[in-house]
Motif scaffolding. Sequence first.
Motif, PDB file in Angstrom:
ATOM      1  N   UNK A  46       0.813  -1.220   0.000  1.00  0.00           N
ATOM      2  CA  UNK A  46       0.000   0.000   0.000  1.00  0.00           C
ATOM      3  C   UNK A  46       0.845   1.268   0.000  1.00  0.00           C
ATOM      4  N   UNK A  47       1.995   1.244   0.665  1.00  0.00           N
ATOM      5  CA  UNK A  47       2.873   2.410   0.758  1.00  0.00           C
ATOM      6  C   UNK A  47       2.145   3.640   1.289  1.00  0.00           C
ATOM      7  N   UNK A  48       1.245   3.447   2.240  1.00  0.00           N
ATOM      8  CA  UNK A  48       0.513   4.544   2.867  1.00  0.00           C
ATOM      9  C   UNK A  48       0.019   4.038   4.223  1.00  0.00           C
ATOM     10  N   UNK A  49      -0.557   4.912   5.050  1.00  0.00           N
ATOM     11  CA  UNK A  49      -1.136   4.429   6.308  1.00  0.00           C
ATOM     12  C   UNK A  49      -2.219   3.386   6.048  1.00  0.00           C
ATOM     13  N   UNK A  50      -2.261   2.378   6.902  1.00  0.00           N
ATOM     14  CA  UNK A  50      -3.229   1.286   6.754  1.00  0.00           C
ATOM     15  C   UNK A  50      -3.943   1.064   8.079  1.00  0.00           C
ATOM     16  N   UNK A  51      -5.237   0.835   7.993  1.00  0.00           N
ATOM     17  CA  UNK A  51      -6.060   0.431   9.137  1.00  0.00           C
ATOM     18  C   UNK A  51      -6.523  -0.979   8.829  1.00  0.00           C
ATOM     19  N   UNK A  52      -6.363  -1.882   9.803  1.00  0.00           N
ATOM     20  CA  UNK A  52      -6.748  -3.277   9.561  1.00  0.00           C
ATOM     21  C   UNK A  52      -7.295  -3.879  10.845  1.00  0.00           C
TER      22      UNK A  52
END
Length: 161
Positions: A46-52
């Motif tokens: 993703x190369x960005x902030x991730x919420x999982x």
Amino acid sequence: MKVLIVSDTHGRHAGIEEAIEREYPFQKLIHLGDAEGYEEYIAELAECPIEIVAGNNDFFSDLPDEKIIFIEDFCALITHGHAYGVSMGYQNIRNEGRVRGVDAVMFGHTHRPLLEEDDDLILLNPGSLSYPRQRGRQRSYIVMEKERGKKPTFEIRYLDD
């Protein structure tokens, strides 16, 4: 701000790789569970902030079952959905969203895309990028666009068009 919303990848990477390539650039990725141990791989892609969050097949995960997140002034409850019985209907998860006062509830689990927008609550499910179950069985995800001070827009997109 562009947000890519996915779920139920189940350790199969072709779908999420294709969705990320198609939608790049985006500023946030939300994964609604059943990554099956590949959350770090997905974060690198993703190369960005991730919420999982954890899904019912994320057996040994330290991920939370659910979170409340903010995308600018927009508040969402993110969860996999199995704990709310979404396979049997959406009333429990809808009620939870209203009790918590969020703008949206984002969930997965059913492997079927859904976008229901009411005046007070948005329910959305991006479907599955690996094992779709809706008629036509198209791999799906959702793109959210959010401009500061405006209501967000959502679009269900399909890889198999």
